[in-house]
Design an enzyme around this catalytic site. Sequence first.
Site, PDB file in Angstrom:
ATOM      1  N   GLU A   1       0.976  -1.177  -0.061  1.00  0.00           N
ATOM      2  CA  GLU A   1       0.035   0.139   0.064  1.00  0.00           C
ATOM      3  C   GLU A   1       0.807   1.265   0.023  1.00  0.00           C
ATOM      4  O   GLU A   1       1.694   1.248   0.865  1.00  0.00           O
ATOM      5  CB  GLU A   1      -0.832   0.054   1.421  1.00  0.00           C
ATOM      6  CG  GLU A   1      -1.623   1.355   1.418  1.00  0.00           C
ATOM      7  CD  GLU A   1      -2.498   1.396   2.575  1.00  0.00           C
ATOM      8  OE1 GLU A   1      -2.680   0.314   3.348  1.00  0.00           O
ATOM      9  OE2 GLU A   1      -3.063   2.526   3.100  1.00  0.00           O
TER      10      GLU A   1
ATOM     11  N   GLU B   1      -2.357  11.991   2.335  1.00  0.00           N
ATOM     12  CA  GLU B   1      -3.410  11.359   3.076  1.00  0.00           C
ATOM     13  C   GLU B   1      -2.916  12.061   4.601  1.00  0.00           C
ATOM     14  O   GLU B   1      -1.883  12.409   4.923  1.00  0.00           O
ATOM     15  CB  GLU B   1      -2.970   9.861   3.582  1.00  0.00           C
ATOM     16  CG  GLU B   1      -3.741   9.360   4.481  1.00  0.00           C
ATOM     17  CD  GLU B   1      -3.718   7.823   4.860  1.00  0.00           C
ATOM     18  OE1 GLU B   1      -2.448   7.440   4.853  1.00  0.00           O
ATOM     19  OE2 GLU B   1      -4.705   6.975   5.147  1.00  0.00           O
TER      20      GLU B   1
END
Length: 320
Positions: free
Chosen positions: A135, A140
Amino acid sequence: MKTVSSSLTLASLVGSALAGAIYTLNECVRGEGFYDSFNFENITDPTHGRVTYVNRTTAESLNLTYVTGDTFILRADDTTVLNANDTGRNSVRLRSNHQHYEHVVVFDIQHMPEGCGTWPAIWETKESDWPASGEIDILEGANNVVPNQSTLHTSHNCSMPNNTLQSGTFTTTNCDASVAYNVGCAVKLTEDKNSFGPGFNSIGGGWYAMERTLHYIKVWFWERCDPYVPLDVRSGAWIIDTDSWGTPAANFPNNTECDIQSHFGANNIIIDLTFCGDWAGNAALYNASGCPLDCVSYVNNNPTAFTNAYFQISSMNIYK
Ligand SMILES: *[C@@H]1O[C@H](CO)[C@@H](O)[C@H](O)[C@H]1NC(C)=O
Ligand SMILES: *[C@@H]1O[C@H](CO)[C@@H](O)[C@H](O)[C@H]1NC(C)=O
Ligand SMILES: *[C@@H]1O[C@H](CO)[C@@H](O)[C@H](O)[C@H]1NC(C)=O
Ligand SMILES: *[C@@H]1O[C@H](CO)[C@@H](O)[C@H](O)[C@H]1NC(C)=O
Ligand SMILES: *[C@@H]1O[C@H](CO)[C@@H](O)[C@H](O)[C@H]1NC(C)=O
Ligand SMILES: *[C@@H]1O[C@H](CO)[C@@H](O)[C@H](O)[C@H]1NC(C)=O
Ligand SMILES: *[C@@H]1O[C@H](CO)[C@@H](O)[C@H](O)[C@H]1NC(C)=O
Ligand SMILES: *[C@@H]1O[C@H](CO)[C@@H](O)[C@H](O)[C@H]1NC(C)=O
Ligand SMILES: *[C@@H]1O[C@H](CO)[C@@H](O)[C@H](O)[C@H]1NC(C)=O
């Protein structure tokens, strides 16, 4: 979606003696093209957010996604007061139809979601076998402030050395998702206070780029008016040279403690906006952000706080 043939002879354009950091445009996504390149994931949020990820029909009818001018908007509901028994604030989670191995992706972003309780993300993974295919969290953060970062999450046996050439700083170096509640190996983008949230929006956003090779994963960020944003990035060029992009914000190298190739497989690109949940809703973090009430109560009761909880994206270019 406009898929551009990458067979255009590179050699004829740039000569044959160049390093491996030259890429050509493979997919160019703008405006309505986002509907062709992405699926709406009508799923329960795996991160337990106070959110309902609606399908495309609902998203379009509620205006949670639309195209304006040349940009694509993805937003959350900002009118509904939620009851405790509602499933969560309506929002959107998009997953790319294509999967990618080695590639570069460049996002030109005008605005990103802001507000207490928001947890927006642009990232890559393969959900069905997570974390085996890895990932990569490109952009973010949560609750406007803590922390703006780029992070990898992997299966066992992947750590980063804390001595890479990057402008950010590792806050954690073990990428193994099973360690420390999946905090991953995270780089805080220290250099630039406008890389996230209200600061990002106040300057009209900028460009986020990620390069994944067998030798490293790198993330760059340039502000809208940064005089040093590479010309190939600014112009959305057909051919890019990541060697000329300067020091990345985050740099995760292949190394003796992490074989990138065996920890990263085919990944989809995901763009989502959730609320609260495992990260933004963590009581201590939420509180430390200076946000009011508890996260779920705030998100339930203050729809107008989410008027600026939207992504406005000009383009996503993928290079191979
Ligand atoms: C799917 O979307 C619909 C609205 O489009 C929503 O009512 C439903 O709760 C969503 N399903 C899930 C599992 O989130
Ligand atoms: C989307 O969700 C709405 C509301 O739940 C439902 O009526 C509709 O059939 C769904 N559409 C699709 C294409 O799944
Ligand atoms: C959706 O948003 C667009 C652009 O702001 C606007 O023109 C349109 O009236 C909105 N539609 C609805 C149903 O709210
Ligand atoms: C959900 O909660 C509201 C307000 O408490 C109540 O009026 C409504 O009947 C509840 N709905 C369901 C399906 O339980
Ligand atoms: C991003 O993180 C850096 C480093 O922690 C911090 O100085 C900066 O204020 C943060 N920016 C925002 C908008 O939260
Ligand atoms: C990595 O090194 C920097 C600079 O020396 C330091 O501030 C940071 O705390 C270190 N990170 C970790 C996870 O050890
Ligand atoms: C990555 O690092 C490992 C460990 O040093 C090494 O065995 C492997 O060959 C490297 N991969 C590449 C593509 O260089
Ligand atoms: C961990 O990865 C290294 C290469 O990066 C490899 O040499 C080693 O055998 C691996 N250890 C385990 C337990 O898988
Ligand atoms: C949040 O901070 C307030 C004020 O300092 C405190 O009263 C409250 O207990 C804190 N809540 C949590 C969950 O830490």
